[in-house]
Design an enzyme around this catalytic site. Structure first.
Site, PDB file in Angstrom:
ATOM      1  N   SER A   1     -14.632   6.442  11.348  1.00  0.00           N
ATOM      2  CA  SER A   1     -13.963   5.161  11.106  1.00  0.00           C
ATOM      3  C   SER A   1     -14.899   4.083  11.615  1.00  0.00           C
ATOM      4  O   SER A   1     -15.478   4.216  12.696  1.00  0.00           O
ATOM      5  CB  SER A   1     -12.623   5.078  11.839  1.00  0.00           C
ATOM      6  OG  SER A   1     -11.731   6.083  11.414  1.00  0.00           O
TER       7      SER A   1
ATOM      8  N   THR B   1      -4.177   0.499   5.578  1.00  0.00           N
ATOM      9  CA  THR B   1      -4.750  -0.221   4.452  1.00  0.00           C
ATOM     10  C   THR B   1      -3.987  -1.505   4.154  1.00  0.00           C
ATOM     11  O   THR B   1      -2.758  -1.512   4.088  1.00  0.00           O
ATOM     12  CB  THR B   1      -4.755   0.664   3.199  1.00  0.00           C
ATOM     13  OG1 THR B   1      -5.463   1.869   3.487  1.00  0.00           O
ATOM     14  CG2 THR B   1      -5.417  -0.044   2.032  1.00  0.00           C
TER      15      THR B   1
ATOM     16  N   HIS C   1       0.831  -1.201   0.000  1.00  0.00           N
ATOM     17  CA  HIS C   1       0.000   0.000   0.000  1.00  0.00           C
ATOM     18  C   HIS C   1       0.867   1.253   0.000  1.00  0.00           C
ATOM     19  O   HIS C   1       0.645   2.176  -0.798  1.00  0.00           O
ATOM     20  CB  HIS C   1      -0.920  -0.004   1.221  1.00  0.00           C
ATOM     21  CG  HIS C   1      -1.661   1.287   1.420  1.00  0.00           C
ATOM     22  ND1 HIS C   1      -2.632   1.732   0.537  1.00  0.00           N
ATOM     23  CD2 HIS C   1      -1.561   2.238   2.389  1.00  0.00           C
ATOM     24  CE1 HIS C   1      -3.110   2.888   0.963  1.00  0.00           C
ATOM     25  NE2 HIS C   1      -2.479   3.223   2.081  1.00  0.00           N
TER      26      HIS C   1
ATOM     27  N   ARG D   1       4.368  10.460  -5.824  1.00  0.00           N
ATOM     28  CA  ARG D   1       5.768  10.815  -6.057  1.00  0.00           C
ATOM     29  C   ARG D   1       6.313   9.982  -7.216  1.00  0.00           C
ATOM     30  O   ARG D   1       7.248   9.187  -7.055  1.00  0.00           O
ATOM     31  CB  ARG D   1       6.603  10.571  -4.794  1.00  0.00           C
ATOM     32  CG  ARG D   1       6.217  11.433  -3.606  1.00  0.00           C
ATOM     33  CD  ARG D   1       7.154  11.202  -2.417  1.00  0.00           C
ATOM     34  NE  ARG D   1       7.100   9.816  -1.937  1.00  0.00           N
ATOM     35  CZ  ARG D   1       6.206   9.352  -1.078  1.00  0.00           C
ATOM     36  NH1 ARG D   1       5.258  10.160  -0.616  1.00  0.00           N
ATOM     37  NH2 ARG D   1       6.225   8.084  -0.679  1.00  0.00           N
TER      38      ARG D   1
END
Length: 407
Positions: free
Chosen positions: A251, A340, A127, A136
């Site tokens: 969440s 994740t 991830h 990036r």
């Protein structure tokens, strides 16, 4: 799988090898919450059954929360689980226990514990690499510190909600790369993060540490977790201090907490850590373990991803050790999540950010519609299974939420 007097098929995900905890109420007493253990398609009122049996820890499980049990420590956790397994397998116990069983289709589930504090980690190398490549593309995918420490951030415990709670689309500032100035409004890049949460018990004092070898004494259980993320709000706000409003609005956690003891057959070695972590993150052999959990993510019923937790770079024991290495105290009911979960191939990515490569490659659902990010009315459900003893499987409680329009 151990024989049980409830008539359960051998492959039932909630057999006696599992026995997850939850807090429930019934239609007959909607204002009374009870701590329960799920067995098959029923839930055992743990407090009522333990009181009737005269157990020494009955008071600990007689309220409508996991909180007292979390505070009681590992010896009590093991004693309660052993008693429940015995009561649900010994035919001689049936007459005493059966009156305290309730069908799961007649109960309402609630948040099972008071979330004292919440930390979210970033423990999947796949991830983190995908995110780095998205944002990036001309630089290193991983930041220089990533393989030296479990990166994380503190979230907002008061907005952790139980599975089934609707999620209101967040509103905030956002600024695209070509926008001349920031604008204010509902998020247009609302995302999911398929994660695994860890529930903590056994409070510690400020200034103390919990080492990797001691982590098992504080890791009570595991629950599926969805750290909803507003990617556009997050992108504008995160420099220089990291996630804030793009994460703190909600969440979701599963209503059933799987005891860590139920996952003994699911423990696996970590995939390999290079460079070797510093001493405080190493522990003795086997203490920094991984978990063989197979997650599935569904969007409006369409299976969109199968993230494998076994590929995670950092162990939950290492995450807990790092969380406390500076002397930060643990509280009963602390919650930390893995970040994740993503695997090596595109079909195993645990967020829409990765699945659609930041919206440039939309996915198609079974009804023919496409998604780059979540739309109002969308329902996301995360489920998982794990190996049990003797070739059996257990199924973790799912976590689900539906997106509602911004207010």
């Amino acid at each position: 799988m151990t024989a049980t007097w409830p008539d359960l098929p051998a492959d039932h995900p909630y057999g006696t090898e599992h026995l997850p905890y939850g807090v429930f109420s019934t239609g007959a007493a909607p204002d009374r919450r009870s701590l329960g253990i799920r067995i098959g398609d029923h839930v055992l009122d743990l407090g009522a059954a333990a009181t009737a049996a005269g157990t020494e820890w009955a008071d600990t499980v007689s309220g409508g929360s996991l909180d007292p049990l979390l505070a009681a420590g590992r010896a009590t956790w093991s004693a309660v689980r052993a008693w429940a397994r015995q009561a649900l397998t010994d035919p001689a116990s049936r007459g005493a226990v059966e009156p305290h069983l309730h069908p799961v289709d007649g109960i309402t589930l609630h948040l099972p514990f008071r979330v004292a504090d919440y930390v979210d980690f970033y423990a999947s190398e796949h991830h983190a690499t995908n995110v780095g490549r998205i944002f990036r593309p001309d630089g290193d995918a991983l930041t220089p510190n990533w393989k030296h420490l479990p990166i994380g951030y503190h979230g907002r415990s008061s907005t952790v909600v139980v599975s089934g709670t609707d999620i209101v689309r967040p509103t905030g500032q956002r600024k695209g790369p070509n926008d001349p100035a920031p604008v204010f409004g509902p998020s247009v890049k609302l995302d999911i993060e398929a994660e695994v949460g860890f529930v903590v018990g056994g409070a510690t004092e400020v200034g103390s540490r919990v080492g990797v070898d001691e982590a098992a004494d504080h890791l009570f259980g595991v629950a599926l977790f969805n750290d909803w993320s507003a990617r556009d709000i997050q992108a504008w706000e995160y420099v220089p201090l990291g996630p804030f409003l793009g994460k703190s609005f909600a969440s979701s956690i599963a209503a059933w907490i799987t005891p860590l003891e139920a996952l003994s057959a699911a423990r696996v070695p970590l995939p390999g850590q290079d460079p070797t972590p510093l001493d405080y993150l190493r522990g003795s052999e086997g203490s920094a373990f991984g978990l063989d959990l197979d997650l599935e993510v569904r969007l409006n019923g369409t299976l969109v991803s199968r993230p494998p937790y076994r590929t995670m770079y950092w162990s939950p024991a290492q995450m807990l050790a790092h969380l406390t290495v500076n002397g930060a105290a643990l509280s009963d009911g602390d919650l930390f999540a893995s970040g994740t979960v993503s695997g090596t191939d595109p079909a195993s990515r645990g967020s829409l950010l990765e699945l659609t490569w930041n919206g440039t490659e939309p996915i198609t659902l079974e009804d023919g519609s496409t998604r780059s990010f979540l739309e109002d009315g969308d329902t996301v459900t995360i489920s998982a299974s794990a190996p049990g003893p003797d070739g059996s499987r257990i199924g973790l409680g799912e976590v689900s939420g539906t997106i509602r329009p911004a207010v």
